[in-house]
Write a protein that holds these residues in place. Structure first.
Motif, PDB file in Angstrom:
ATOM      1  N   LYS A 234       0.837  -1.203   0.000  1.00 31.94           N
ATOM      2  CA  LYS A 234       0.000   0.000   0.000  1.00 31.94           C
ATOM      3  C   LYS A 234       0.876   1.260   0.000  1.00 31.94           C
ATOM      4  CE  LYS A 234      -3.578   2.412   2.572  1.00 31.94           C
ATOM      5  NZ  LYS A 234      -4.381   2.443   3.796  1.00 31.94           N
ATOM      6  N   GLY A 235       2.053   1.190   0.618  1.00 26.89           N
ATOM      7  CA  GLY A 235       2.983   2.316   0.640  1.00 26.89           C
ATOM      8  C   GLY A 235       3.475   2.686  -0.750  1.00 26.89           C
ATOM      9  N   ILE A 236       3.599   1.691  -1.631  1.00 28.62           N
ATOM     10  CA  ILE A 236       3.987   1.978  -3.014  1.00 28.62           C
ATOM     11  C   ILE A 236       2.900   2.807  -3.696  1.00 28.62           C
ATOM     12  CG2 ILE A 236       4.472   0.939  -5.266  1.00 28.62           C
ATOM     13  CD1 ILE A 236       5.723  -1.422  -3.710  1.00 28.62           C
ATOM     14  N   ALA A 237       1.651   2.445  -3.477  1.00 33.97           N
ATOM     15  CA  ALA A 237       0.534   3.210  -4.047  1.00 33.97           C
ATOM     16  C   ALA A 237       0.480   4.617  -3.457  1.00 33.97           C
ATOM     17  CB  ALA A 237      -0.777   2.476  -3.809  1.00 33.97           C
ATOM     18  N   MET A 238       0.737   4.728  -2.155  1.00 30.87           N
ATOM     19  CA  MET A 238       0.748   6.049  -1.518  1.00 30.87           C
ATOM     20  C   MET A 238       1.849   6.926  -2.106  1.00 30.87           C
ATOM     21  SD  MET A 238       0.181   4.791   2.405  1.00 30.87           S
ATOM     22  CE  MET A 238       0.431   6.376   3.179  1.00 30.87           C
ATOM     23  N   SER A 239       3.007   6.335  -2.380  1.00 26.14           N
ATOM     24  CA  SER A 239       4.130   7.074  -2.960  1.00 26.14           C
ATOM     25  C   SER A 239       3.811   7.528  -4.380  1.00 26.14           C
ATOM     26  CB  SER A 239       5.380   6.197  -2.975  1.00 26.14           C
ATOM     27  OG  SER A 239       5.694   5.779  -1.680  1.00 26.14           O
ATOM     28  N   ALA A 240       3.159   6.660  -5.147  1.00 21.49           N
ATOM     29  CA  ALA A 240       2.781   7.026  -6.512  1.00 21.49           C
ATOM     30  C   ALA A 240       1.775   8.179  -6.504  1.00 21.49           C
ATOM     31  CB  ALA A 240       2.194   5.822  -7.236  1.00 21.49           C
ATOM     32  N   TRP A 241       0.838   8.133  -5.576  1.00 18.04           N
ATOM     33  CA  TRP A 241      -0.155   9.214  -5.465  1.00 18.04           C
ATOM     34  C   TRP A 241       0.525  10.529  -5.094  1.00 18.04           C
ATOM     35  CZ3 TRP A 241      -4.381  10.812  -7.268  1.00 18.04           C
ATOM     36  CH2 TRP A 241      -5.122  11.801  -6.641  1.00 18.04           C
ATOM     37  N   ARG A 242       1.524  10.444  -4.224  1.00 16.35           N
ATOM     38  CA  ARG A 242       2.283  11.643  -3.836  1.00 16.35           C
ATOM     39  C   ARG A 242       2.996  12.238  -5.049  1.00 16.35           C
ATOM     40  NH1 ARG A 242       5.208  13.546   0.812  1.00 16.35           N
ATOM     41  NH2 ARG A 242       6.445  15.263   0.075  1.00 16.35           N
ATOM     42  N   LEU A 243       3.602  11.392  -5.879  1.00 17.05           N
ATOM     43  CA  LEU A 243       4.280  11.890  -7.079  1.00 17.05           C
ATOM     44  C   LEU A 243       3.306  12.534  -8.053  1.00 17.05           C
ATOM     45  CD1 LEU A 243       6.863   9.047  -7.729  1.00 17.05           C
ATOM     46  CD2 LEU A 243       7.332  11.379  -6.991  1.00 17.05           C
ATOM     47  N   LEU A 244       2.103  11.982  -8.156  1.00 17.35           N
ATOM     48  CA  LEU A 244       1.099  12.573  -9.041  1.00 17.35           C
ATOM     49  C   LEU A 244       0.614  13.935  -8.536  1.00 17.35           C
ATOM     50  CD1 LEU A 244      -1.025   9.436  -9.927  1.00 17.35           C
ATOM     51  CD2 LEU A 244       0.498  10.728 -11.445  1.00 17.35           C
ATOM     52  N   ARG A 245       0.628  14.103  -7.212  1.00 14.93           N
ATOM     53  CA  ARG A 245       0.202  15.390  -6.644  1.00 14.93           C
ATOM     54  C   ARG A 245       1.260  16.467  -6.788  1.00 14.93           C
ATOM     55  NH1 ARG A 245      -0.908  14.750  -0.826  1.00 14.93           N
ATOM     56  NH2 ARG A 245       0.427  12.946  -0.972  1.00 14.93           N
ATOM     57  N   CYS A 246       2.505  16.083  -7.025  1.00 17.50           N
ATOM     58  CA  CYS A 246       3.595  17.048  -7.149  1.00 17.50           C
ATOM     59  C   CYS A 246       3.607  17.590  -8.576  1.00 17.50           C
ATOM     60  CB  CYS A 246       4.929  16.374  -6.804  1.00 17.50           C
ATOM     61  SG  CYS A 246       6.273  17.552  -6.694  1.00 17.50           S
ATOM     62  N   ASN A 247       2.972  18.714  -8.761  1.00 17.74           N
ATOM     63  CA  ASN A 247       2.883  19.329 -10.076  1.00 17.74           C
ATOM     64  C   ASN A 247       2.900  20.845  -9.921  1.00 17.74           C
ATOM     65  OD1 ASN A 247       0.080  20.348  -9.799  1.00 17.74           O
ATOM     66  ND2 ASN A 247      -0.394  18.171  -9.662  1.00 17.74           N
ATOM     67  N   PRO A 248       3.020  21.593 -10.998  1.00 15.76           N
ATOM     68  CA  PRO A 248       3.109  23.058 -10.892  1.00 15.76           C
ATOM     69  C   PRO A 248       1.875  23.717 -10.277  1.00 15.76           C
ATOM     70  CG  PRO A 248       3.794  22.338 -13.073  1.00 15.76           C
ATOM     71  CD  PRO A 248       3.247  21.134 -12.366  1.00 15.76           C
TER      72      PRO A 248
ATOM     73  N   SER B  18       0.033  22.430  -7.691  1.00 13.74           N
ATOM     74  CA  SER B  18      -0.199  22.068  -6.289  1.00 13.74           C
ATOM     75  C   SER B  18       0.414  23.117  -5.370  1.00 13.74           C
ATOM     76  CB  SER B  18       0.387  20.689  -5.978  1.00 13.74           C
ATOM     77  OG  SER B  18       1.794  20.761  -5.972  1.00 13.74           O
ATOM     78  N   HIS B  19      -0.125  23.215  -4.175  1.00 14.59           N
ATOM     79  CA  HIS B  19       0.386  24.176  -3.211  1.00 14.59           C
ATOM     80  C   HIS B  19       1.539  23.616  -2.399  1.00 14.59           C
ATOM     81  CE1 HIS B  19      -2.741  27.044  -4.061  1.00 14.59           C
ATOM     82  NE2 HIS B  19      -3.648  26.071  -3.967  1.00 14.59           N
ATOM     83  N   GLY B  20       1.639  22.291  -2.338  1.00 18.11           N
ATOM     84  CA  GLY B  20       2.716  21.669  -1.572  1.00 18.11           C
ATOM     85  C   GLY B  20       2.462  21.790  -0.088  1.00 18.11           C
ATOM     86  N   GLY B  21       3.528  21.783   0.692  1.00 16.82           N
ATOM     87  CA  GLY B  21       3.414  21.917   2.139  1.00 16.82           C
ATOM     88  C   GLY B  21       3.959  20.702   2.862  1.00 16.82           C
TER      89      GLY B  21
END
Length: 67
Positions: free
Chosen positions: A26-40, A42-45
């Motif tokens: 499940k951590g692999i899926a969580m990491s992939a979702w995090r990478l998808l959220r990292c885009n120009p 997103s607000h980050g934080g």
């Protein structure tokens, strides 16, 4: 000249290591979702991996009165 590169703290690689250690597959899926959220756009934080809840399997049993 250039500001910080990563929008999130901890970095995506650190997040991935922690997620996989805590959640396994499940951590692999969580990491992939995090990478998808990292885009120009997103607000980050700050975005830590939520530690899994303690279950009966993870709680270590101790004996009372035994040394």
């Amino acid at each position: 000249m250039f500001g910080p590169r990563c929008k999130y703290y901890p970095s995506c690689s650190s997040y991935a290591v922690t997620a996989i250690d805590n959640y396994g597959l499940k951590g692999i899926a969580m990491s992939a979702w995090r990478l998808l959220r990292c885009n120009p756009w997103s607000h980050g934080g700050v975005d830590y991996v939520v530690t899994p809840p303690k279950t009966l399997k993870t709680i270590k049993k101790t004996s009372v009165g035994v040394n």
